[in-house]
Design an enzyme around this catalytic site. Structure first.
Site, short mmCIF file in Angstrom:
data_model
loop_
_atom_site.label_atom_id
_atom_site.label_comp_id
_atom_site.label_asym_id
_atom_site.label_seq_id
_atom_site.Cartn_x
_atom_site.Cartn_y
_atom_site.Cartn_z
N ARG A 1 0.85 -1.19 0.00
CA ARG A 1 0.00 0.00 0.00
C ARG A 1 0.89 1.25 0.00
NH1 ARG A 1 -2.81 3.04 4.86
NH2 ARG A 1 -3.74 4.66 3.58
N GLU B 1 -7.45 8.34 6.52
CA GLU B 1 -7.74 8.93 7.83
C GLU B 1 -8.23 10.37 7.75
OE1 GLU B 1 -4.70 8.45 10.77
OE2 GLU B 1 -4.73 6.27 10.63
N HIS C 1 -3.05 10.95 0.77
CA HIS C 1 -2.45 10.73 2.09
C HIS C 1 -1.82 12.05 2.53
CE1 HIS C 1 -1.14 7.28 4.87
NE2 HIS C 1 -0.81 8.40 5.50
N GLU D 1 -3.70 -0.23 8.08
CA GLU D 1 -2.57 0.15 8.94
C GLU D 1 -2.75 -0.47 10.31
OE1 GLU D 1 -1.51 4.32 9.42
OE2 GLU D 1 -2.00 4.72 7.32
N ASN E 1 -7.78 1.38 9.88
CA ASN E 1 -6.51 1.56 10.58
C ASN E 1 -6.77 1.44 12.08
OD1 ASN E 1 -5.64 2.24 8.05
ND2 ASN E 1 -5.00 4.32 8.55
N TYR F 1 -4.72 1.25 15.86
CA TYR F 1 -3.47 1.32 16.62
C TYR F 1 -3.66 1.08 18.11
CZ TYR F 1 -0.91 3.14 12.62
OH TYR F 1 -0.29 3.27 11.39
C1 NOJ Z 1 -1.59 7.20 10.58
C2 NOJ Z 1 -1.19 7.69 9.24
O1 NOJ Z 1 -1.98 7.24 8.19
C3 NOJ Z 1 0.28 7.48 8.94
O2 NOJ Z 1 0.64 8.40 7.97
C4 NOJ Z 1 1.08 7.61 10.22
O3 NOJ Z 1 2.44 7.64 9.99
C5 NOJ Z 1 0.72 6.45 11.12
N1 NOJ Z 1 -0.71 6.43 11.35
C6 NOJ Z 1 1.44 6.44 12.46
O4 NOJ Z 1 1.15 7.58 13.16
#
Ligand code: NOJ
Length: 502
Positions: free
Chosen positions: A105, A195, A150, A404, A336, A338
């Site tokens: 990606r 995002e 992006h 992500e 995404n 985290y």
């Molecule tokens: C979100 C973003 O899409 C990406 O650009 C960023 O580096 C990562 N998460 C980590 O923060």
């Protein structure tokens, strides 16, 4: 076809379970594999890796402007050279081959192919660069997944108002059209936006990300409205003009934290729901939910706007035409994930108006959740599965690619040695993919693939190069930007090879 697990306890538990999370029913690792053809990838973004910021006819982006302004980025770092990936196509593809990836990606830099943002001038060198990258990937049997936006808007478009200018819908559509036309014979997975909740909030309200504006209270909602219209319009362009011949899919990439209430009080439970709606439902509901902004969000912003003496809500309304333009424009969800947060209700002051204040809540982490190199990132693997289950139930089981998921090392380089033995990242990757497997096997979530963030260390926005998310270390002090595998390369390669956990 999925291979059902033969046992749930064959793997050494300690390897998988964070000692902070010892709920055996929930956290026990399982064996099993994903379906055949599952997409295994890594993700990057143009500004974070390419460099060559003003080479071969590329126009400036808002990130060039923002990072060249002193004081905006940690250490005044910028993406002028970054990982120099513009000049290292084959080297980067080699890293992907070492990992055994099936997908990659990456994002296209809008001003690299349309220097002033419009399709009046097409920069052939930019087109050639992405063609070469795509060909190199396909040659290595790696399928491209391409993000159109992006975060690096052409500066020329920012000069006329950027995402606040309603004309952006037309310009984004021109740009998407050029990309579908030029690359769509070989690219079958497209993502319109990465995002949106993040670049809108941090770019237009807190000013932490480009373009660095602090237009509190109203701008974020107008920008989001234009982003949603842009997404819907571009999806329809693909659907009407390209889908029949190119046979690809177009999705959007949304980030969502999992969130749990601080207490069982109704106030905290409602605040938790609001948190997710302001982060995810804001975009998900109009595109693949109710066809409108979430009720909780509409009520909340209306109430706050009234308190502020306004006669109408700062959150715009969709007219019927806009609703039907946007609803249903998603072939897959790029998700995404985290981290997870604990949320409690907290009434905010009436002024100043802001996206945060509109939510009336406060987020924390549990102290015993492990830490990372980023203050906002605490690994909570079980939150990943909870989120996936919730998305499945709330939004009618959409096809999902994890676009992500990743971990930032504590930065040891400042102490003179690179952190190549990234056991924390290995643990993060294994535990999160294991939760993904549970979501796939036990909860029947429609998961199509997993992209780790990120292939290499890169420019982490306002943290510059101080924050390291890569599976490969990059020496940013060396002009040739050498890449060195970290321990997590082995970990991820094994999971990819096994298509899960054997
Ligand atoms: C979100 C973003 O899409 C990406 O650009 C960023 O580096 C990562 N998460 C980590 O923060």
């Amino acid at each position: 076809m999925s291979c059902r697990p033969s046992s749930q306890t064959k793997l050494p538990e300690s390897e998988f379970v964070y000692k902070e999370f010892q709920n055996p029913d929930r956290d026990r690792a399982m064996t099993g594999t994903f379906q055949q053809g599952f997409a295994w990838g890594a993700a990057t973004a143009a500004y974070q890796i390419e460099g060559a910021w003003d080479e071969d006819g590329k126009g400036a982006s808002i990130w060039d402007t923002f990072s060249h302004h002193e004081g905006n980025i940690y250490g005044n770092h910028n993406g002028d050279i970054a990982c120099d990936s513009y000049h290292k196509i084959y080297q980067d593809v080699e890293l992907m081959k070492q990992l055994g990836l099936t997908h990659y990606r990456f994002s296209i830099s809008w001003p690299r192919i349309l220097p002033d943002g419009t399709s009046k001038t097409i920069n052939q060198a930019g087109i050639d660069y992405y063609r070469e990258l795509i060909d190199a990937l396909l040659e290595a049997n790696i399928k491209p997944m391409v993000t159109l936006y992006h975060w690096d808007l052409p500066q020329a478009l920012q000069d006329i108002g950027g995402w606040e200018n309603d004309m952006i819908v037309v310009y984004f559509n021109q740009y998407a059209d050029v990309c579908f036309r030029e690359f769509g014979d070989k690219v079958k997975l497209w993502i319109t936006f990465n995002e949106p909740s993040e670049f809108i909030k941090e770019g237009y309200e807190t000013g932490c990300l480009a373009p660095g504006l602090k237009h509190q209270g109203t701008s974020v909602y107008r920008v989001a409205h234009n982003v949603l219209l842009s997404h819907g319009t571009a999806w329809r362009t693909y659907d009407n003009k390209y889908r029949a011949s190119q046979k690809g899919m177009v999705g959007i990439c949304l980030v969502c934290n999992w969130a749990i209430p601080y207490s069982n009080s109704k106030e905290d439970v409602d605040a938790t729901e609001r948190f997710i709606m302001f982060m995810f439902g804001w975009f998900a509901n109009p595109i693949f939910g109710s066809g409108d902004y979430p009720e909780a969000m509409k009520q909340q912003v209306m109430m706050k706007s009234r308190e502020q003496g306004l006669t109408s809500s700062r959150l715009p309304d969709f007219n019927e035409e806009e609703k039907s333009l946007i609803l249903g424009t998603m072939d897959f969800l790029g998700l995404n994930y985290y981290t997870t947060k604990r949320v409690r209700h907290l009434a905010s002051p009436t002024y100043p108006a802001s996206l945060d204040a509109d939510q009336d809540l406060h987020c924390t982490y549990d102290d015993d959740w492990p830490t990372s190199g980023s203050t906002w990132l605490r690994p909570v693997p079980w939150g990943f599965r909870e989120l996936l289950r919730w998305v499945k139930n709330k939004y009618n089981n959409p096809p999902i690619y994890i676009t992500e998921n990743g971990f930032s090392d504590p930065n040891l380089e400042s102490e003179g040695y690179p952190n190549l033995d990234d056991i924390c990242r290995s643990k993060y990757i294994r535990s999160h993919i294991n939760e993904l497997l549970k979501a796939y096997i036990m909860d029947d979530v429609d998961i199509r693939g997993y992209m780790t963030w990120s292939l290499t260390d890169n420019f982490e926005w306002c943290d510059g190069y101080s924050s390291k998310f890569g599976l490969y270390h990059v020496d940013f002090t060396d002009p040739s930007r050498p890449r060195t595998p970290k321990t997590s390369v082995k970990t991820y390669r094994q999971i990819v090879k096994d298509n899960g956990f054997l």
